[in-house]
Motif scaffolding. Sequence first.
Motif, PDB file in Angstrom:
ATOM      1  N   HIS A   9       0.832  -1.194   0.000  1.00  0.00           N
ATOM      2  CA  HIS A   9       0.000   0.000   0.000  1.00  0.00           C
ATOM      3  C   HIS A   9       0.876   1.258   0.000  1.00  0.00           C
ATOM      4  CE1 HIS A   9      -3.994   1.722   0.641  1.00  0.00           C
ATOM      5  NE2 HIS A   9      -3.412   2.628   1.409  1.00  0.00           N
ATOM      6  N   VAL A  10       0.348   2.313  -0.564  1.00  0.00           N
ATOM      7  CA  VAL A  10       1.091   3.567  -0.642  1.00  0.00           C
ATOM      8  C   VAL A  10       1.482   4.042   0.762  1.00  0.00           C
ATOM      9  CG1 VAL A  10      -0.948   5.069  -0.624  1.00  0.00           C
ATOM     10  CG2 VAL A  10       1.097   5.803  -1.847  1.00  0.00           C
ATOM     11  N   ASP A  11       2.717   4.535   0.895  1.00  0.00           N
ATOM     12  CA  ASP A  11       3.220   5.097   2.156  1.00  0.00           C
ATOM     13  C   ASP A  11       3.637   4.066   3.203  1.00  0.00           C
ATOM     14  OD1 ASP A  11       3.550   7.770   2.021  1.00  0.00           O
ATOM     15  OD2 ASP A  11       2.167   8.236   3.650  1.00  0.00           O
TER      16      ASP A  11
ATOM     17  N   GLY B 118       6.295   2.224   3.008  1.00  0.00           N
ATOM     18  CA  GLY B 118       7.750   2.216   3.195  1.00  0.00           C
ATOM     19  C   GLY B 118       8.567   1.582   2.087  1.00  0.00           C
ATOM     20  N   LYS B 119       7.977   1.377   0.905  1.00  0.00           N
ATOM     21  CA  LYS B 119       8.694   0.688  -0.168  1.00  0.00           C
ATOM     22  C   LYS B 119       9.923   1.467  -0.636  1.00  0.00           C
ATOM     23  CE  LYS B 119       5.051   0.491  -2.722  1.00  0.00           C
ATOM     24  NZ  LYS B 119       4.202   1.198  -1.753  1.00  0.00           N
ATOM     25  N   THR B 120       9.743   2.762  -0.846  1.00  0.00           N
ATOM     26  CA  THR B 120      10.872   3.566  -1.316  1.00  0.00           C
ATOM     27  C   THR B 120      11.988   3.556  -0.277  1.00  0.00           C
ATOM     28  OG1 THR B 120       9.377   4.950  -2.584  1.00  0.00           O
ATOM     29  CG2 THR B 120      11.546   5.859  -2.133  1.00  0.00           C
TER      30      THR B 120
ATOM     31  N   ASN C  72       6.426  -3.095   8.657  1.00  0.00           N
ATOM     32  CA  ASN C  72       7.265  -1.891   8.765  1.00  0.00           C
ATOM     33  C   ASN C  72       6.697  -0.882   9.764  1.00  0.00           C
ATOM     34  OD1 ASN C  72       9.475  -0.304   7.981  1.00  0.00           O
ATOM     35  ND2 ASN C  72       8.248   0.811   6.482  1.00  0.00           N
TER      36      ASN C  72
ATOM     37  N   ASP D 284       8.405   1.305  14.838  1.00  0.00           N
ATOM     38  CA  ASP D 284       8.861   2.322  15.803  1.00  0.00           C
ATOM     39  C   ASP D 284       7.739   3.236  16.267  1.00  0.00           C
ATOM     40  OD1 ASP D 284       8.862   3.171  13.079  1.00  0.00           O
ATOM     41  OD2 ASP D 284       9.959   4.977  13.643  1.00  0.00           O
TER      42      ASP D 284
ATOM     43  N   MET E 114      10.327  -4.249  10.856  1.00  0.00           N
ATOM     44  CA  MET E 114      11.367  -3.329  10.386  1.00  0.00           C
ATOM     45  C   MET E 114      11.071  -1.877  10.709  1.00  0.00           C
ATOM     46  SD  MET E 114      12.803  -4.600   6.686  1.00  0.00           S
ATOM     47  CE  MET E 114      13.782  -3.151   6.526  1.00  0.00           C
ATOM     48  N   VAL E 115      12.144  -1.083  10.711  1.00  0.00           N
ATOM     49  CA  VAL E 115      12.025   0.374  10.698  1.00  0.00           C
ATOM     50  C   VAL E 115      12.847   0.800   9.471  1.00  0.00           C
ATOM     51  CG1 VAL E 115      12.340   2.530  11.950  1.00  0.00           C
ATOM     52  CG2 VAL E 115      11.888   0.416  13.217  1.00  0.00           C
TER      53      VAL E 115
ATOM     54  N   ASN F 264      13.068   3.376   7.381  1.00  0.00           N
ATOM     55  CA  ASN F 264      13.751   4.653   7.160  1.00  0.00           C
ATOM     56  C   ASN F 264      14.994   4.808   8.041  1.00  0.00           C
ATOM     57  OD1 ASN F 264      12.242   4.950   9.453  1.00  0.00           O
ATOM     58  ND2 ASN F 264      11.610   7.062   9.026  1.00  0.00           N
TER      59      ASN F 264
HETATM   60  P1  GDP Z   1       6.090   4.073  -0.164  1.00  0.00           P
HETATM   61  O1  GDP Z   1       4.949   4.929  -0.565  1.00  0.00           O
HETATM   62  O2  GDP Z   1       5.632   2.670   0.182  1.00  0.00           O
HETATM   63  O3  GDP Z   1       7.238   4.066  -1.124  1.00  0.00           O
HETATM   64  O4  GDP Z   1       6.627   4.648   1.254  1.00  0.00           O
HETATM   65  P2  GDP Z   1       7.917   5.539   1.559  1.00  0.00           P
HETATM   66  O5  GDP Z   1       9.137   4.704   1.662  1.00  0.00           O
HETATM   67  O6  GDP Z   1       7.953   6.695   0.640  1.00  0.00           O
HETATM   68  O7  GDP Z   1       7.566   5.978   3.048  1.00  0.00           O
HETATM   69  C1  GDP Z   1       6.475   6.813   3.355  1.00  0.00           C
HETATM   70  C2  GDP Z   1       6.813   7.664   4.557  1.00  0.00           C
HETATM   71  O8  GDP Z   1       6.992   6.845   5.712  1.00  0.00           O
HETATM   72  C3  GDP Z   1       8.104   8.452   4.406  1.00  0.00           C
HETATM   73  O9  GDP Z   1       7.930   9.704   4.997  1.00  0.00           O
HETATM   74  C4  GDP Z   1       9.127   7.607   5.162  1.00  0.00           C
HETATM   75  O10 GDP Z   1      10.183   8.380   5.680  1.00  0.00           O
HETATM   76  C5  GDP Z   1       8.286   7.042   6.280  1.00  0.00           C
HETATM   77  N1  GDP Z   1       8.758   5.735   6.746  1.00  0.00           N
HETATM   78  C6  GDP Z   1       9.163   4.673   6.021  1.00  0.00           C
HETATM   79  N2  GDP Z   1       9.498   3.632   6.813  1.00  0.00           N
HETATM   80  C7  GDP Z   1       9.303   4.045   8.080  1.00  0.00           C
HETATM   81  C8  GDP Z   1       9.463   3.415   9.381  1.00  0.00           C
HETATM   82  O11 GDP Z   1       9.844   2.260   9.513  1.00  0.00           O
HETATM   83  N3  GDP Z   1       9.143   4.176  10.458  1.00  0.00           N
HETATM   84  C9  GDP Z   1       8.692   5.462  10.360  1.00  0.00           C
HETATM   85  N4  GDP Z   1       8.410   6.115  11.482  1.00  0.00           N
HETATM   86  N5  GDP Z   1       8.530   6.066   9.180  1.00  0.00           N
HETATM   87  C10 GDP Z   1       8.822   5.385   8.052  1.00  0.00           C
END
Ligand code: GDP
Length: 402
Positions: free
Chosen positions: A12-14, A16-18, A142, A145, A176-177, A179
């Motif tokens: 799902h969007v956001d 943590g994939k990127t 993910n 934290d 996982m965390v 970021n």
């Molecule tokens: P994507 O849409 O799946 O690619 O998600 P992103 O990797 O862009 O992450 C979305 C947001 O969540 C960003 O602001 C990241 O910094 C934040 N984020 C990703 N992983 C974590 C995590 O493990 N913990 C926290 N607190 N934030 C995270």
Amino acid sequence: MQPEMNVVMLGHVDHGKTSITKALSGVWTDTHSEELKRGITIKMGYADVNIYKCSSCKGAEAYSVSEICPICGSESKLIRKFSLLDAPGHETLMTTAISASSITDGAILVIAANEPCPQPQTAEHLNVLEVLDVDNIVVIQNKIDIVGIEKAKENYNQIKEFLKGTKAENAPIIPMVANQGLNIDVLLKTVYEKIPLPERKPTNKLRMYIARSFDVNKPGTELQKLNGAVIGGSIIEGKIIEGQEIEISPGIIIDKKKGEFEPIITKVQNIRTGNDKVSEAGPGGLLALSTLLDPALAKSDGLVGQIVGLPGTLPSAVKKLKMKYKLISRELEDNSNLSLQLNEPIVLSVGTAITVGVIISMKKDLIEVTLKRPIVVEKKSKVAISKRAGNRWKLSGYGIIE
Ligand code: GDP
Ligand code: MG
């Protein structure tokens, strides 16, 4: 060395994939914002990931993405190289997730701990993996934290419940965390162990799916200095050799009114994988071929969805398909009606090709579809079928070509 396999990352969007891709590769080509502007495209994020193993460290700590072990400073051995395909989680880009999943050898499904599971695209992405028979799945829980231990446990149980009865029922779930790169070592170890290298049978035929294509010339380059079209994708079968002639099908449109295409024959000038040049390549991760074709053809992914083979060996492109259809077995949370209707427009995904079609006949599980754009398909191959639900496409099921 050529990447040995593809691994798709879905979620799902956001969730943590990127962030995970960044942690795994250090290099990141972000194409998503452009994609969202352009609507449905098959363009996806990608990165090459190298898994290194330290000979001194034990357990997951031995795994990293660095030649020098970050724990003890010893030299580490490269044990796996793969292309990570990041399918954007946005709901309008489901067909991208399908294309990426159709050339993959395994999947990483990302779920965020701070939201109830499943979120809509999590459920749809799992459906994609089911329909396309992607067996080797690793799940990430993910963002642990930002939830307490109790919430994390509750979410873990939701994930378990959601995966029950699916291909991912016994998949490992890694907290996982992303970021902060926490537990990346565990992820590397798990991917290495749970997504094994597929057995590649040597064959005489070549089949490569084009997943990306580019014009690499800077604007204003002199004619004599122009580089030919570059095509990127994965070889599914056979091998490709520098200097070889290849055929690309369906090719270029020769009659706009009738929608007729003609295959193109060209020569492979060189083969690239990541930053390396290789003289031949086989099945595995993403690679890029420079050709002698007009670069304009490849501009902005113009050749995506086409198939590459040795000249004269590809089946002809067709504009009508007959297939046995199977509806997805699991309902989506929102109870969308996913079954198909006569005369309904549908989106068909075969390999990396995406085309719109209309169902012209339906008899029991046998459906006939006319296509807007011709595609190259082989008998018995699998077609993922999406239907319109509200203002977007949802995976409905699959067809097997008769
Ligand atoms: P994507 O849409 O799946 O690619 O998600 P992103 O990797 O862009 O992450 C979305 C947001 O969540 C960003 O602001 C990241 O910094 C934040 N984020 C990703 N992983 C974590 C995590 O493990 N913990 C926290 N607190 N934030 C995270
Ligand atoms: Mg992203």
